[in-house]
Write an enzyme that holds these catalytic residues in place. Sequence first.
Site, short mmCIF file in Angstrom:
data_model
loop_
_atom_site.label_atom_id
_atom_site.label_comp_id
_atom_site.label_asym_id
_atom_site.label_seq_id
_atom_site.Cartn_x
_atom_site.Cartn_y
_atom_site.Cartn_z
N ASP A 1 39.50 41.98 42.87
CA ASP A 1 39.59 40.94 41.84
C ASP A 1 39.60 41.57 40.46
OD1 ASP A 1 39.68 39.03 43.75
OD2 ASP A 1 37.53 38.52 43.65
N ASP B 1 35.16 44.34 37.48
CA ASP B 1 34.61 45.08 38.61
C ASP B 1 35.59 46.11 39.14
OD1 ASP B 1 32.06 43.97 38.81
OD2 ASP B 1 32.90 42.14 39.72
N GLU C 1 35.75 39.04 32.95
CA GLU C 1 36.14 38.00 33.90
C GLU C 1 34.88 37.38 34.51
OE1 GLU C 1 38.68 36.40 34.86
OE2 GLU C 1 38.53 35.87 36.98
N ASP D 1 36.59 46.32 42.03
CA ASP D 1 37.15 45.83 43.29
C ASP D 1 38.52 45.17 43.07
OD1 ASP D 1 36.67 43.49 42.06
OD2 ASP D 1 35.14 42.77 43.47
#
Length: 665
Positions: free
Chosen positions: A529, A525, A452, A527
Amino acid sequence: MRCEAIIRSGTRQTASDITNTGERNNKMEDNKLYDASQIQVLEGLEAVRKRPGMYIGTTSTQGLHHLVYEIVDNAIDEALAGACDRIDVVIEPGDIISVTDNGRGIPIDIQKQTGKPALEVVFTVLHAGGKFGGGGYKVAGGLHGVGASVVNALSEWLEVFVHKNGSIYHIAFARGAIVRPIEVVGSTEKEGTTVRFKPDPEIFEELVFDYDTLYRRMREQAFLNAGLNISVEDRRPGKERRDQMLYKGGIREFAAWLNTNKTVLHEDVIYLSGNRGDSFAEIAIQYNDSYNETILSFANNIHTSEGGMHETGFKAALTRVLGDYGKKNGVLKGEEKLSGEDCREGITVIISVKLIDAQFEGQTKTKLGNSDIRSLVDNIVSEGLTDYLERNPAVARGIIEKAITASRAREAARRARENIRRKNALEGLSLPGKLADCNERDPALTEIYIVEGDSAGGSAKQGRDSRFQAILPLWGKMLNVEKARADKVYGNEKLAPVITALGAGIGEDFDPSKLRYHKVIIMADADVDGSHIRTLLLTFFFRFMRPLIDGGYVYAAQPPLFKLERGKTVRYAYSDDERDRISAEMRGEDGRGRVEISRNKGLGEMDFHELWETTMDPERRILKRITLTDAIKADQIFTILMGEKVEPRREYIEQNAKYVSNLDI
Ligand code: TSJ
């Protein structure tokens, strides 16, 4: 209930004994008779202990829970006879199970045929399951249709309290053998049966009961038996919990419950029922606005996961009724036709049939084979649903329009697939522009990283080994797969490059032998997102490229969580434990100086060299293979996050607030 059948098989044994022993009235002969059947009893239960798998399928945790179902099924038989309306299941400390009903109490009177109390026979005579005569429907007792005597044989100890005729009767067994004959232990005004048992550690690999497993099963039984009050309670220290279930609406409430968190097309659950001879069938239907079909079918309260005649009858009738209604009311134009799938898009159905002599077939004996049930269900649905639609034109319009939309979408999807096929045939495979492909052509040796964001994509392209690693950066708007039909997915700017890069098609056309890479690695990641994009891709794979998940082709890359620096030395850690260990190691080298520890900021902020070293180099990286369970979990989270319902979304976010800091949806 169950003991009628048991007594009947006892009759058979005794009958042959009588011919052997001659005169029945002779006292001595009677004793012999008793001894002979006693020996048979022990041999019968010994066989169960020798080959428990033959009777309960497995001695794993599944078999352990099966014991409870066997006992509860007997209490449910009493409820089906109209003689009891509550059943209480308790997990006591020490993983002892107790099941209590408020039925008539198992009969304690002496059976002429055996010379023994019925209560004793129920728990000591092994009987073949399946065929039960007499009035009322008999649950064929879980998977294998065996009864209380099997549970007794496989229990270290088992005791029964029967409240009946003003007295409390007690009997106790150890590994199937009587240790305390029936005696009166008190007086009572109530009626009912309690069975307590401790599964035998000599038999079972696992002795700890799982509350949720029992709770789910009991909830299902409560839905299937309208008006029956079932409670489940955990009394083990630290695990205390109790749930009470009573569904006056029965399977109507079951269907509505399955649609919780979904937007329904009609509030009113359509309920149809009828009987022919001794067979009874009931059906509850409620459509939601999703594209999934949920059909749960049951025969004698047993979940028929392989379907069978009742499902076949339902599907045929549904397709016919909606087709006829559409034509008659002019909503279906000309040659337009509705397929069965079109009619079932977004449907939630419970089909429950009760019949004498149910035939269970198929791989797991969960497919109903009785063919007369097909026409029974077909007739009920044909007549009942036609009638319902006539009376409820608004509901009818909602359902028929959904089916027509489904039919048109299916046609559009077919055309879109055709287009992709034709395009590929004409132009060869035109790969997405942003794909940085690898040199190797053998898919077994290659891998594709789906990344991404352009900056992480850039680092990955620089850092990769281009001989066998391809990089596909994703960009563009996230597609809500939950709300999208297949034709939208084909054209979506974010997912279309994934489809073409993998080269194996989509949906019904998906063919894993055409895959261009045998490792599909999602790199995102750690996280929110990142978890969003992982969830999207997994949901997409789960719904549109299922064999990709089943075949074990999908992986998640694991970027390191920490970077540790000391002078010129740099190392990475993938967990808290590893961080502490490496940090101690680095300090230990000369005992002084500081180790600089930083939380990794994200893929985009690593340079290409770091990215290769930590996340892409097959010698050093960690890959997590995605399982079906991961994908199902992702799909559920996705439904909650992207669905229209606000409340479950809020709840999910609140419950996960400690893991998710800035969820922006
Ligand atoms: F599995 C079991 F046998 F251990 C068991 C049976 C366990 C539990 C929790 C309940 C039962 C059970 C059996 N509850 N209620 C009955 N009822 C009879 O056995 C019964 C009672 C009366 C009459 C009658 O004709 O008067 C007939 C039957 C079969």
